[in-house]
Design an enzyme around this catalytic site. Structure first.
Site, PDB file in Angstrom:
ATOM      1  N   ASN A   1       6.716  -7.491   6.577  1.00 26.05           N
ATOM      2  CA  ASN A   1       5.480  -6.852   7.014  1.00 26.05           C
ATOM      3  C   ASN A   1       4.282  -7.612   6.468  1.00 26.05           C
ATOM      4  O   ASN A   1       4.131  -7.763   5.248  1.00 26.05           O
ATOM      5  CB  ASN A   1       5.412  -5.408   6.525  1.00 26.05           C
ATOM      6  N   GLU A   2       3.443  -8.086   7.374  1.00 23.84           N
ATOM      7  CA  GLU A   2       2.166  -8.689   7.051  1.00 23.84           C
ATOM      8  C   GLU A   2       2.222  -9.795   5.991  1.00 23.84           C
ATOM      9  O   GLU A   2       1.412  -9.823   5.057  1.00 23.84           O
ATOM     10  CB  GLU A   2       1.144  -7.624   6.619  1.00 23.84           C
TER      11      GLU A   2
ATOM     12  N   ASN B   1      -0.177  -5.436  13.494  1.00 23.76           N
ATOM     13  CA  ASN B   1      -0.891  -4.331  12.853  1.00 23.76           C
ATOM     14  C   ASN B   1      -2.385  -4.611  13.009  1.00 23.76           C
ATOM     15  O   ASN B   1      -2.870  -5.643  12.526  1.00 23.76           O
ATOM     16  CB  ASN B   1      -0.578  -4.267  11.351  1.00 23.76           C
TER      17      ASN B   1
ATOM     18  N   ASP C   1       0.811  -1.203   0.000  1.00 24.83           N
ATOM     19  CA  ASP C   1       0.000   0.000   0.000  1.00 24.83           C
ATOM     20  C   ASP C   1       0.859   1.273   0.000  1.00 24.83           C
ATOM     21  O   ASP C   1       0.681   2.151   0.830  1.00 24.83           O
ATOM     22  CB  ASP C   1      -0.902  -0.050   1.251  1.00 24.83           C
TER      23      ASP C   1
ATOM     24  N   TYR D   1      -6.519  -3.089  12.913  1.00 29.51           N
ATOM     25  CA  TYR D   1      -7.411  -2.028  12.415  1.00 29.51           C
ATOM     26  C   TYR D   1      -8.833  -2.188  12.922  1.00 29.51           C
ATOM     27  O   TYR D   1      -9.781  -1.937  12.191  1.00 29.51           O
ATOM     28  CB  TYR D   1      -7.319  -1.961  10.881  1.00 29.51           C
TER      29      TYR D   1
HETATM   30  C1  BDP Z   1      -1.394  -2.468   6.569  1.00 26.84           C
HETATM   31  C2  BDP Z   1      -0.061  -2.257   5.895  1.00 26.84           C
HETATM   32  C3  BDP Z   1       0.221  -0.811   5.541  1.00 26.84           C
HETATM   33  C4  BDP Z   1      -1.029  -0.156   5.023  1.00 26.84           C
HETATM   34  C5  BDP Z   1      -2.062  -0.176   6.123  1.00 26.84           C
HETATM   35  C6  BDP Z   1      -3.371   0.526   5.708  1.00 26.84           C
HETATM   36  O1  BDP Z   1       0.999  -2.783   6.656  1.00 26.84           O
HETATM   37  O2  BDP Z   1       1.273  -0.745   4.602  1.00 26.84           O
HETATM   38  O3  BDP Z   1      -0.803   1.130   4.546  1.00 26.84           O
HETATM   39  O4  BDP Z   1      -2.371  -1.502   6.452  1.00 26.84           O
HETATM   40  O5  BDP Z   1      -4.259  -0.159   5.220  1.00 26.84           O
HETATM   41  O6  BDP Z   1      -1.993  -3.547   5.945  1.00 26.84           O
HETATM   42  O7  BDP Z   1      -3.451   1.730   5.884  1.00 26.84           O
END
Ligand code: BDP
Length: 614
Positions: free
Chosen positions: A429-430, A483, A163, A485
């Site tokens: 990362n991820e 990470n 992203d 959300y």
């Molecule tokens: C995560 C990623 C990051 C993205 C972020 C997002 O590690 O690079 O920019 O989410 O969705 O999956 O903002």
């Protein structure tokens, strides 16, 4: 790989500036040997910078393939008899480097340095034509990976599962430097403490290269920050003790210098001889800090004291210059980190410029240092509009990807091993971490990182889909980096539900592994200037409320060892219906104006300093 420097036995010339620039739209440059003649182009391009946003030309911005840079370089006339090296700090993603018509270097990997000994190709006092063919292509054999499609008309398009915008070009400085033929090739410094902790042990190892290198005596001297010699030793490896040591600490980046000197084997002439001492044949000065890093239970310890990370996942990303390094932008970003009370950051999602690492060392900023292994995850196929169904296998992350992944781990650690600011290696990362194949893929990579550097914790960043019930690899690592959300991609606009889900998950990780948890990403896209009385996603209030909700949870979970908001600033991404002019999860806008969340973070991070940060 050592960062080049000038000194008593070395000189350095910057090759930054304007280059002739040509876009290889038909992909014929290599076959037609464009390096053989001046490029037929009216365009010029600045180094360092990404080229994408510099021209008012959509075809250049979205070109997939090679672009060519060229300039004339004069070798200083005093360099006769010296070893002459051409060094690129980063060319994104692939480079072929020509001196006149000769190919002198090829490198794949857009964020780590490479160099070429061009002594036999050039003459002191004369000029040569420097040509660099730069490829921005991402494939299954690159890190980060990507895929390229070609339509019937031959139009090529690039997709990738990460992203951030695929900026390309010569992103960091280019230098020409000289060394003696027998020269310091590498230096490794590892520090510890002796006895009651007031004396430091500095283990050093030097590699001297060049014909007859082994007959040259080597000595090292340790200088403190004022330049006073506080220790010395002889030989290519050994230990120097520093009594009454001043530690490198978060917030206080005290640095020592290890001056490595290769002496003339016959006592002959050279720098230093005039002063009456033994002649110095080559000299290289390596800065270092004295500190320890350790994981104990759920604590992350720096110098034996618990450290709690506050700060951001960042990006090297600015208007016009894209991912190009700029000193002014770097100092501004560090100044904002200080203003907001951040003690650390993650180099998401690739190694940053060496200047950034040096600055962090000097100012006591703690760094989680990440490879460019991002987007190794087929679960994102829907998000990025790509097709792979399974991550590990011939179709996507395969043996070639693994080889490239090994290379980026090796190059990152080789470059950054002596930075006291670096306290964790993040090797990906991820990535998909629940599928069959994940463990077989990551076990040798974790082992490689540990073998290359037994002194620092190793981690990777776990993705939200692969929670503690599904993940199969986090136990291979020293820290749990997550990470999450909640409140954004799930429980959107419902912070109460998000709070319960987040807490339940963190407690499950704590119970499962009993290791320190660092929240390496949490945040919400936010349109600066959009306000709402309600829990309205995209508003400045929602971003601040979401972050505060996470903080309440973090403060209730003992295993939490840090919080890195996603992201420091808004940044450019590829096109997609989830992104409006890029990713807007910044605490600052792309031009570094604070959103409301920045003030909320500042309140928390300037009040909550732990003893080790004070
Ligand atoms: C995560 C990623 C990051 C993205 C972020 C997002 O590690 O690079 O920019 O989410 O969705 O999956 O903002």
């Amino acid at each position: 790989m050592l960062k080049p420097q000038d000194g008593p036995t070395r000189e350095l010339v910057s090759l930054d500036g304007l280059y002739a620039f040509a876009v290889d739209s038909s992909g014929v440059g290599v076959r037609e040997r464009w390096q053989d003649a001046p490029l037929a182009t009216p365009l010029e391009m600045a180094v360092p910078a990404s080229y994408n946003d510099v021209f008012a030309d959509p075809a250049i911005r979205s070109h997939v393939g090679r672009v060519w840079y060229q300039r004339e370089v004069r070798v200083p006339r005093g360099w006769a008899g010296e070893r002459i090296v051409l060094r690129f700090a980063s060319v994104t993603h692939g480079a072929k480097v020509f001196v006149d018509s000769a190919l002198v270097a090829e490198h794949q990997g857009g964020y780590t340095p490479f160099e070429a000994d061009i002594t036999s190709h050039v003459t002191a006092g004369e000029t040569f034509r420097l040509t660099v063919a730069v490829s921005n292509e991402l494939t299954q054999s690159t890190i980060p990976p990507g895929s390229i499609a070609e339509d019937a008309a031959g139009r090529r398009t690039q997709t990738y599962m990460h992203d951030f915008y695929n900026y390309a070009g010569i992103h960091r400085s280019v230098v020409l430097y000289s060394t003696p033929a027998v020269h310091v090739e590498d230096v490794t410094v590892v520090t510890g403490f002796d006895g009651d902790g007031t004396t430091a042990t500095v283990d050093y190892a030097v590699v001297v290269a060049g014909e007859g290198a082994d007959i040259h005596p080597v000595r090292v001297r340790v200088l403190d920050a004022e330049g006073t010699q506080v220790g010395a030793a002889e030989g290519i490896s050994g230990t120097v003790a520093i009594p009454d040591v001043v530690r490198w600490q978060p917030g206080r980046g005290y640095l020592y210098r290890l001056v490595v000197e290769v002496l003339a084997h016959d006592g002959g002439s050279g720098a230093g001889a005039a002063a009456g001492g033994p002649a110095v044949h080559d000299s290289y000065t390596q800065t270092f800090g004295v500190r320890t890093v350790e994981v104990r239970g759920t604590d992350f310890l720096i110098n034996g004291e618990p450290f709690y990370f506050t700060g951001f996942g960042m990006h090297e990303d600015h208007g016009t210059i894209g991912k190009g390094h700029s000193g002014a932008h770097m100092v501004n970003d560090f100044s904002l980190l200080e203003w907001i009370g951040a003690n650390s950051f993650r180099t998401s999602h690739y190694p940053y410029a060496e200047e950034v690492m040096d600055y962090a060392d000097r100012h006591g900023i703690v760094v989680i240092d990440e490879t460019p292994a991002v987007g190794l995850n087929a679960d994102f196929a829907g998000f990025f509009g790509t097709g792979a169904k399974k991550t590990y296998g011939p179709e996507f992350v395969n043996g070639e990807t693994a080889a490239a992944h090994r290379q980026v781990i090796e190059e990152l650690i080789a470059r950054d091993k002596n930075h006291p600011s670096v306290v964790v290696w993040s090797i990906a990362n991820e990535p998909q971490s629940s599928e069959e194949g994940a463990r077989a893929y990551f076990e040798p990579l974790a082992a490689l990182a540990r073998e290359l550097d037994p002194t620092r914790p190793v981690g990777f960043v776990n993705v939200m889909f692969d929670g503690p019930d599904k993940d199969t690899i986090t136990d291979l690592f020293d820290v749990i980096m997550l990470n999450r959300y909640y409140g954004w991609y799930v429980n959107t606009g419902d912070l109460a539900a998000a709070e319960a889900a987040l807490e339940a998950e963190l407690r499950a990780w704590e119970a499962k592994l009993g290791k320190p948890i660092i929240m390496t990403e949490y945040g919400a896209d936010t349109l600066a200037g959009f306000h709402s009385l309600y829990e309205a996603p995209w508003s400045e209030e929602y971003q601040a409320d979401l972050l505060q909700m996470y903080h309440r949870v973090f403060d209730r979970v003992d295993a939490m060892a840090g919080e890195h908001v996603w992201n420091f600033a808004d940044f450019a991404t590829s096109n997609g219906i989830m992104r409006v002019d890029g990713n807007k999860k910044g605490a600052f806008t792309r031009d570094r104006r604070p959103k409301a969340a920045a003030f909320a973070l500042r309140r928390r991070w300037t009040q909550n300093k732990t003893a080790s940060q004070a």
